[in-house]
Design an enzyme around this catalytic site. Structure first.
Site, PDB file in Angstrom:
ATOM      1  N   LYS A   1      12.204   9.624  -2.845  1.00 43.35           N
ATOM      2  CA  LYS A   1      11.183   8.584  -2.744  1.00 43.35           C
ATOM      3  C   LYS A   1      10.278   8.913  -1.566  1.00 43.35           C
ATOM      4  CE  LYS A   1      10.404   3.661  -2.164  1.00 43.35           C
ATOM      5  NZ  LYS A   1      11.007   2.319  -2.075  1.00 43.35           N
TER       6      LYS A   1
ATOM      7  N   GLU B   1      17.798  15.760  -1.311  1.00 43.19           N
ATOM      8  CA  GLU B   1      18.103  14.328  -1.420  1.00 43.19           C
ATOM      9  C   GLU B   1      18.831  14.027  -2.729  1.00 43.19           C
ATOM     10  OE1 GLU B   1      17.914  11.831   0.524  1.00 43.19           O
ATOM     11  OE2 GLU B   1      16.381  12.151   2.055  1.00 43.19           O
TER      12      GLU B   1
ATOM     13  N   TYR C   1       4.698  -0.200 -15.366  1.00 43.10           N
ATOM     14  CA  TYR C   1       4.186  -1.546 -15.595  1.00 43.10           C
ATOM     15  C   TYR C   1       3.527  -1.658 -16.967  1.00 43.10           C
ATOM     16  CZ  TYR C   1       5.241  -1.807 -10.658  1.00 43.10           C
ATOM     17  OH  TYR C   1       5.903  -1.754  -9.460  1.00 43.10           O
TER      18      TYR C   1
ATOM     19  N   SER D   1       2.788   1.266  -8.560  1.00 48.43           N
ATOM     20  CA  SER D   1       1.695   0.304  -8.631  1.00 48.43           C
ATOM     21  C   SER D   1       0.316   0.949  -8.512  1.00 48.43           C
ATOM     22  CB  SER D   1       1.873  -0.750  -7.540  1.00 48.43           C
ATOM     23  OG  SER D   1       1.973  -0.145  -6.260  1.00 48.43           O
TER      24      SER D   1
ATOM     25  N   ARG E   1       6.522   3.553   6.494  1.00 46.63           N
ATOM     26  CA  ARG E   1       7.948   3.820   6.279  1.00 46.63           C
ATOM     27  C   ARG E   1       8.272   5.302   6.472  1.00 46.63           C
ATOM     28  NH1 ARG E   1       9.012  -1.059   4.105  1.00 46.63           N
ATOM     29  NH2 ARG E   1       7.815  -1.853   2.340  1.00 46.63           N
TER      30      ARG E   1
ATOM     31  N   LYS F   1       9.955   9.322  -7.202  1.00 48.12           N
ATOM     32  CA  LYS F   1       8.935   8.285  -7.060  1.00 48.12           C
ATOM     33  C   LYS F   1       7.973   8.611  -5.943  1.00 48.12           C
ATOM     34  CE  LYS F   1       8.687   3.474  -5.745  1.00 48.12           C
ATOM     35  NZ  LYS F   1       9.396   2.333  -5.256  1.00 48.12           N
TER      36      LYS F   1
ATOM     37  N   ARG G   1       2.443  -3.867  -2.324  1.00 48.46           N
ATOM     38  CA  ARG G   1       2.511  -4.703  -1.115  1.00 48.46           C
ATOM     39  C   ARG G   1       1.971  -6.091  -1.410  1.00 48.46           C
ATOM     40  NH1 ARG G   1       3.041  -0.240   2.710  1.00 48.46           N
ATOM     41  NH2 ARG G   1       4.754   0.791   1.628  1.00 48.46           N
TER      42      ARG G   1
HETATM   43  C1  PBG Z   1      10.927  -0.929  -1.839  1.00 45.81           C
HETATM   44  C2  PBG Z   1      10.082  -0.524  -2.998  1.00 45.81           C
HETATM   45  C3  PBG Z   1       8.722  -0.214  -2.993  1.00 45.81           C
HETATM   46  C4  PBG Z   1       8.379   0.057  -4.319  1.00 45.81           C
HETATM   47  C5  PBG Z   1       9.510  -0.107  -5.091  1.00 45.81           C
HETATM   48  N1  PBG Z   1      10.569  -0.439  -4.253  1.00 45.81           N
HETATM   49  C6  PBG Z   1       7.724  -0.251  -1.896  1.00 45.81           C
HETATM   50  C7  PBG Z   1       7.829   0.684  -0.780  1.00 45.81           C
HETATM   51  O1  PBG Z   1       8.732   1.506  -0.705  1.00 45.81           O
HETATM   52  O2  PBG Z   1       6.975   0.579   0.101  1.00 45.81           O
HETATM   53  C8  PBG Z   1       7.012   0.441  -4.796  1.00 45.81           C
HETATM   54  C9  PBG Z   1       6.785   0.259  -6.245  1.00 45.81           C
HETATM   55  C10 PBG Z   1       5.359   0.352  -6.637  1.00 45.81           C
HETATM   56  O3  PBG Z   1       4.473   0.679  -5.830  1.00 45.81           O
HETATM   57  O4  PBG Z   1       5.100   0.116  -7.819  1.00 45.81           O
HETATM   58  N2  PBG Z   1      11.765  -2.027  -2.152  1.00 45.81           N
END
Ligand code: PBG
Length: 326
Positions: free
Chosen positions: A197, A234, A314, A275, A218, A249, A207
């Site tokens: 990730k 990982e 989505y 997203s 992060r 991801k 967000r």
């Molecule tokens: C963290 C999490 C995130 C997403 C899924 N799980 C946000 C992040 O890591 O900042 C992002 C999913 C998306 O952007 O569609 N719980």
């Protein structure tokens, strides 16, 4: 003049011939629908940066789950947005907290017709918005966070989750969650590990979707976009710790990593079309700059072609309806 003997075009001549030789096909079961449920909401709330996606009420969530089951989707992934947040993300452990009670409600509704999956992370529950608890000087405390993740995994399993999906990128998270699940008698609950990730700007619209409180970024726990082989490392660690499935991801910008992980592991590999990937397609389509349906299906096909067993998207329900209705 010499003409070619090899003519790949022969097999492209008609739609039926192209269908005959297609190496990748899409099926509704390939799609996992991520959903947001927000505590205290009276009406579903549109998410501006994700046109067509809403924060669900507890009731509208059940309708979405029912539809996902009827469409034969691969699964549903729940994200909860609590009213009260604190430094430790306490609401994540409460059996009556928004995520855990929604898992239970969805499970009651769909039973074994649709795998119920839950995001296992603290960022929706903490008032600082980080995926873990903080040390006195504000760093994300890996091992203190693991203790909470272990209890969170058990709480989600007790609520009825078929699959828990740790997404916080803490070192060792899969091992502690597996151990806690087993000790609590939840040997059958599977772990879908967010393995590779990346710290990504493509999460921007998410967000808004979860009313994130995060200041900063992060980057001390999520991966650096520059790194490819680290994605494999990982994934290997998560497999050794007992992950049942792996995830890469975001998806489209990380197809190389997805391909590596799919090639080197013998478990199912998911990819999360996040997203921002959704928002970019929707924005371009809304301007008439791309053909919406064609781009959505091409993106999903490309993610599957790169090696994903299934895709969190989505567009899951809509794409499944397109495949059903032709
Ligand atoms: C963290 C999490 C995130 C997403 C899924 N799980 C946000 C992040 O890591 O900042 C992002 C999913 C998306 O952007 O569609 N719980």
């Amino acid at each position: 003049m010499t003409f070619p003997a090899d003519r790949p075009r022969r097999l492209r001549r008609t739609p039926a011939l192209r269908r005959l030789v297609a190496e990748t096909r899409l099926h509704p079961a390939d799609f996992i629908l991520p959903v947001f449920v927000r505590e205290g909401l009276e009406e579903p709330q549109p998410i501006t940066s994700m046109p067509g996606v809403v924060q669900h009420t507890e009731q509208s969530l059940l309708d979405a789950a029912e539809e996902a089951a009827d469409l034969g989707l691969g699964g549903i992934m729940l994200f909860g947005i609590p009213v009260v947040r604190d430094a430790e993300g306490t609401a994540s452990l409460d059996p009556q907290g928004i995520l855990n009670r929604s898992i239970a409600a969805v499970k009651r509704r769909v039973g074994d017709r649709l795998p119920v999956m839950s995001d296992l992370c603290l960022d929706e529950f903490t008032d600082h918005g980080h995926c873990g608890v903080l040390t006195a000087d504000g760093a994300v405390d890996n091992d203190a966070t693991l203790e909470i993740y272990a209890r969170m995994g058990v709480a989600q399993a007790e609520a009825g989750a078929d699959v828990v999906a740790p997404s916080g990128m803490m070192d060792g998270q899969v091992a502690v969650i597996r151990q806690a699940l087993d000790e609590a008698g939840h040997q059958d609950v599977a772990i879908l590990a967010y393995s590779a990730k990346y710290a990504s700007a493509y999460y921007g619209p998410f967000r808004e979707a979860v009313d994130s409180q995060l200041q900063g970024d992060r980057r001390t726990y999520q991966m650096d976009a520059a790194n490819r082989s680290e994605g494999l490392r990982e994934a290997d660690l998560d497999l050794a710790e007992g992950a049942d499935m792996l995830m890469v991801k975001p998806a489209t910008a990380y197809l190389d990593v997805l391909s590596d992980v799919a090639e080197s592991s013998d478990v199912p590999v998911s990819a999360y079309q996040v997203s921002g990937e959704y928002a970019m397609i929707e924005a371009a389509a809304a301007n008439g700059w791309v053909d919406r349906r064609a781009v959505v299906l091409e993106a999903l096909t490309s993610i599957r072609r790169a090696g994903a067993t299934n895709v969190l998207t989505y567009h899951a329900a809509e794409a499944a309806r397109w495949l059903r209705d032709g």
